[in-house]
Design a protein around this motif. Structure first.
Motif, mmCIF file in Angstrom:
data_model
loop_
_atom_site.group_PDB
_atom_site.id
_atom_site.type_symbol
_atom_site.label_atom_id
_atom_site.label_comp_id
_atom_site.label_asym_id
_atom_site.label_seq_id
_atom_site.Cartn_x
_atom_site.Cartn_y
_atom_site.Cartn_z
ATOM 1 N N GLY A 1 16.639 14.906 14.971
ATOM 2 C CA GLY A 1 16.720 14.732 16.406
ATOM 3 C C GLY A 1 15.421 14.224 16.976
ATOM 4 O O GLY A 1 14.347 14.363 16.369
ATOM 5 N N LEU B 1 19.828 17.351 9.337
ATOM 6 C CA LEU B 1 19.896 17.347 10.792
ATOM 7 C C LEU B 1 18.607 16.724 11.319
ATOM 8 O O LEU B 1 17.511 17.147 10.933
ATOM 9 C CB LEU B 1 20.067 18.762 11.344
ATOM 10 N N LEU C 1 20.391 12.475 18.341
ATOM 11 C CA LEU C 1 20.753 13.488 17.357
ATOM 12 C C LEU C 1 21.542 12.843 16.226
ATOM 13 O O LEU C 1 22.308 11.904 16.448
ATOM 14 C CB LEU C 1 21.607 14.590 18.001
#
Length: 881
Positions: free
Chosen positions: A386, A384, A351
């Motif tokens: 991941g 973000l 992440l």
């Protein structure tokens, strides 16, 4: 005579005695039980029960465990039963049994060495590692999943596995059966060049040439960065053939193509807008990137859908063995990345997050500007990312990766004078969402596949609101909103087949469903109830289906000649229109003695989408639109030929490549068209455009030692031609650059201090600019305040031909020093640098200003420039654990 006879008789009796002793030794019974033991362990056990010893080269012995037993079996038969299946011969000399490899029965016996190349610390599978047999001069590369396959003759093998940034792995063994290897390379922290014998002859199945750029992630972290934020796209812009549009420009431009002609992939999914902060940064967090590859010519058949380049970015898979991570804090943003083994050796989760920390800057700006003129500014971005990795088995792996991020920009002002309150607000948001689900499967030792489900979405929204309030009257409000987006959902299945060291077949198919929303435009005007009205000029949603299939073969002919032959087929459905194309691809490389290489390529490409770009607008307000029956797809043909030379034990490489590219069916906005609030974009564009680009690119690069870096130069010319623009005459493309020079240098002083510098120079952007300004008595003309300034003069501006004027040249120097410190749990580092060291005021745009100070009736016209970035500090603190 008698004396000689006596000696001969003695020797004969001695030989007979030794022969009898050896014969009796081989007839000695052997009783031995062994269970899952290696051959050296079994031989040691025989030595314990019989008065003999063994002599052998450990490199010829197999590594597998053996199980069996002998019950009162003569040693002669026991050795045959034990060693013959392992293709070992033996011979008794005195009381020593000498083992050697059995001679090959047939030269046509082949075996396969296959497996994966991994990072020795993290288990990350490595892309593009060279796997090479030094004896036969046969080799290959690991693919995108780290998989490799070599088919070699059953003989002794000297296997070498190497990759930039890692120590060389070497091993010798006798190839008697198919082998599976997982080669784990350790990071090479030494600063000296690793020399491989006969490196000059090393020519793997596929090599990066002048048309391919590979970025070292370790070098990226050491280069100067804008306000401490390293960026992979900005580094790509420093290589030959890749141009920046200048400070504040969106995208990048490759070999004369537009920003829309670059295919940017993140784990196989398309990224439509890769920019943050109006082009100063990209959306890619360098801390979680494993591999970056830019292809600008000689495109393999597995790539399609764009005309100018492919940027293939692979995210890190994650650490399956232990927790690791990094954190960074700069002047613009803060970021954190962490990788966690959920099930050790089987499942991992990676992440990362990144966010701007610009609020204090804008708060200070607004604190001083609001009291003066009411102006307010605000900006932020967020990323973000991941990736979830799960090992299904030794031959199967699932990977789910995703990215979501976006930018927000806001401005406005509020003025309250003479009983009138005027408030204006403007907001802009643009965002990307990307996801990829991959199933990687090894079918056998020679075939590998990757099945992917891909999703991508790009969207921008622009909003403005103007509120006008007269004292004693109701408010009058005018709200405008425009939205544009493109969304993809696709399926791709690709195969790698490596039947031998002379062929590497890649084939597969893909299909993508596109949904385009060129523009949703709405306006709401409200005031007194009777005066309120709304307008909706949204353009209809367009759905299309694009599919493709490809096959290519990387062929090796002899020891020095490689060729990639490919065929790419694609088709496209939109509304009632259907397009298809068959695109041949060919590239070849000849490796000569003394580290010299010759290469050439031809590529035919088709692109089924367009980008309507507004020149001069530094905001991401461009519209993605599909090819339609009225607006056909773009096409290009590119030819390239190059030469490269290695020297200094391969540490230095110099390359030069010339290219010619012709593009057809380009589009552009018609002159004077406003992109906002029009009913059908197809009526606003010039179609049937033709583009030409030709150039010479030179790159000198050093990849090893304390001093590394590169020097790149591009000499190029790019033109466009439309029937309805510039009277049908050719004109320079806006991002045509005659000269482009970039340098990057990194010097490691010691294990704790690294110095780096970058300098770039580029011919100025081509623009359309007034050649003359005329004045005549008339009423004041609105819109020309800079030239009229309230005088009763009619301003007449005479523009030259399209893009006939150049902005001043762009150049800039950046410096950086990196301080590293090793700690028990990892390392910490500081970056200190200066962006734009000599404060070059590179122009963002030019405008005219009239100077009436000398003559109030006959002003002096002066050219003024607007610049964005002055000299700036760079500070960044980071840690890795």
């Amino acid at each position: 005579m008698r004396y000689l006879f006596s000696i001969s008789l003695f020797l004969l009796l001695l030989s007979a005695s030794q022969l009898h002793a050896q014969t009796s030794m081989l007839d000695q019974p052997l009783t031995l039980n062994y269970d899952t033991q290696t051959l050296p362990e079994i031989l040691d056990a025989i030595v314990l029960v019989l008065p003999i010893s063994f002599s052998y080269d450990s490199r010829i012995l197999p590594t597998q465990a053996l199980t069996g037993s002998f019950q009162q079996v003569p040693l002669r038969k026991a050795l045959d039963a034990l060693l013959k299946p392992l293709r070992l011969d033996w011979e008794l000399k005195g009381n020593i049994v000498v083992l050697r490899a059995a001679p090959q029965i047939s030269e046509k016996i082949y075996h396969i060495i296959s497996g994966y190349v991994e990072d020795g610390q993290t288990g990350e599978r490595l892309v593009g590692a060279q796997v090479y047999d030094m004896r036969t001069k046969q080799g290959t590369l690991s693919n995108e999943a780290g998989f490799f396959s070599l088919r070699l003759k059953a003989d002794s093998v000297k296997l070498v596995v190497s990759m930039l940034g890692y120590a060389v792995h070497g091993e010798r063994f006798l190839l008697r059966q198919d082998l599976r290897r997982v080669v784990r390379l350790r990071s090479d922290f030494s600063l000296e060049t690793v020399v491989i014998t006969d490196q000059d002859q090393l020519d793997p199945m596929e090599e990066a040439g002048a048309s391919v750029i590979e970025v070292s992630m370790s070098d990226l972290a050491r280069l100067p960065a804008l306000m401490g934020e390293t960026d992979v796209i900005n580094v790509l812009k420093m290589f030959p053939g890749v141009h920046s549009g200048g400070d504040g420009a969106q995208g990048f431009y490759v070999r004369g193509g537009g920003a829309d002609q670059n295919l940017v992939l993140l784990d196989g999914a398309t990224v439509y807008n890769s920019s943050h902060l109006f082009g100063f940064y990209s959306i890619f967090n360098s801390d979680v990137i494993k591999d970056v590859r830019l292809v600008k010519g000689g495109f393999p058949a597995r790539y399609g859908g764009r005309l100018s380049s492919v940027v293939d970015i692979q995210m890190k898979d994650g650490n399956l063995e232990k927790v690791e991570g990094s954190a960074n804090l700069g002047l613009v943003s803060a970021k954190l990345a962490i990788s966690i083994p959920i099930i050790k050796g089987k499942t991992s989760l990676m992440l990362s997050g990144r966010r701007t920390i610009l609020e204090p800057y804008f708060a200070a700006i607004n604190y001083f500007s609001v009291p003066l003129n009411g102006n307010r500014l605000g900006y932020s971005f967020l990323d973000l990312q991941g990736k979830l990795q799960h090992v299904l088995g030794p031959k199967d792996r699932l990977l789910l990766s995703g990215y979501v991020g976006g930018d927000r920009f806001a401005s406005g002002y509020a003025i309250d004078t003479a009983g009138v309150n005027n408030e204006f607000k403007f907001g802009l948001r643009w965002s990307n969402a990307v996801a990829s689900l991959q199933w990687r499967h090894e079918w056998n030792q020679q075939m590998f596949s990757n099945l992917s489900v891909l999703f991508s979405q790009y969207k921008y929204t622009a909003e403005s609101k103007a509120d006008l309030h007269f004292e004693g009257e109701p408010n009058i409000s005018n709200r405008l909103r425009t939205i544009s987006s493109v969304q993809d959902l696709g399926l791709r299945w690709s195969f790698d087949l490596m039947p031998d060291c002379r062929n590497w077949l890649r084939f597969g198919a893909a299909a993508t469903a596109h949904v385009f929303e060129p523009e949703k435009y709405s306006q709401l005007v409200s005031g007194a109830p009777i005066d309120s009205f709304s307008t909706d000029l949204s353009q209809p949603e367009i759905r299309s289906l694009e599919s493709m299939a490809w096959i290519e073969d990387q062929v090796r002919l002899g020891k020095r000649f490689n060729m990639n032959l490919g065929l790419h087929f694609s088709d496209y459905f939109v509304d009632s229109s259907f397009f298809w194309s068959l695109q041949p691809r060919v590239s070849a490389r000849l490796t000569l003695p003394y580290g010299i290489g010759l290469q050439g390529s031809f590529t035919d490409m088709v692109q089924y989408i367009h980008l309507l770009s507004n020149a001069g607008v530094g905001l991401p307000t461009d519209l993605w639109v599909p090819a339609t029956g009225a607006v056909p797809p773009q096409r290009s043909q590119q030819y390239a030929v190059g030469l490269d030379k290695k020297f200094g034990n391969g540490a230095w490489v110099i390359s030069a490549e010339g290219y010619y590219k012709r593009m057809t069916d380009l589009i552009d906005y018609q002159t004077g068209v406003n992109f906002i609030g029009n009913s059908d974009w197809q009526d606003l564009v010039e179609k049937g455009g033709v583009g030409w680009s030709r150039g010479l690119e030179v790159l000198l690069r050093k990849n090893a030692g304390r001093f590394t870096g590169w020097l790149g130069y591009t000499l190029s010319k790019t033109e466009r031609q439309f029937t309805g623009i510039n009277f049908g005459e050719r004109y320079p493309y806006k991002y045509d650059r005659r000269h482009d020079l970039s340098t990057a240098f990194i010097f490691s002083v010691n294990d704790h201090v690294e110095l780096s510098a970058t300098w770039m120079y580029a011919t100025g952007t081509a623009i359309t600019f007034p050649e003359a300004v005329y004045y005549a008595p008339s009423a004041s003309q609105l819109g020309f305040w800079d030239l009229n300034q309230g005088k009763d003069l009619d301003v007449i501006i005479d523009y030259g031909s399209r893009n006939s004027f150049r902005l001043p040249a762009y150049h800039r120097l950046d410096l950086n020093v990196k301080l590293l410190k090793k700690v028990k749990w990892g390392e910490t580092f500081w970056n200190f640098g200066i962006f734009n060291v000599y404060n070059r005021r590179n122009p963002y745009f030019l405008f005219l200003r009239a100077d009436y100070s000398k003559d109030s009736d006959s002003p002096e016209i002066k050219v003024r420039k607007m610049s964005l970035l002055p000299i700036l500090p760079e500070v960044n603190f980071g840690l890795k654990f």
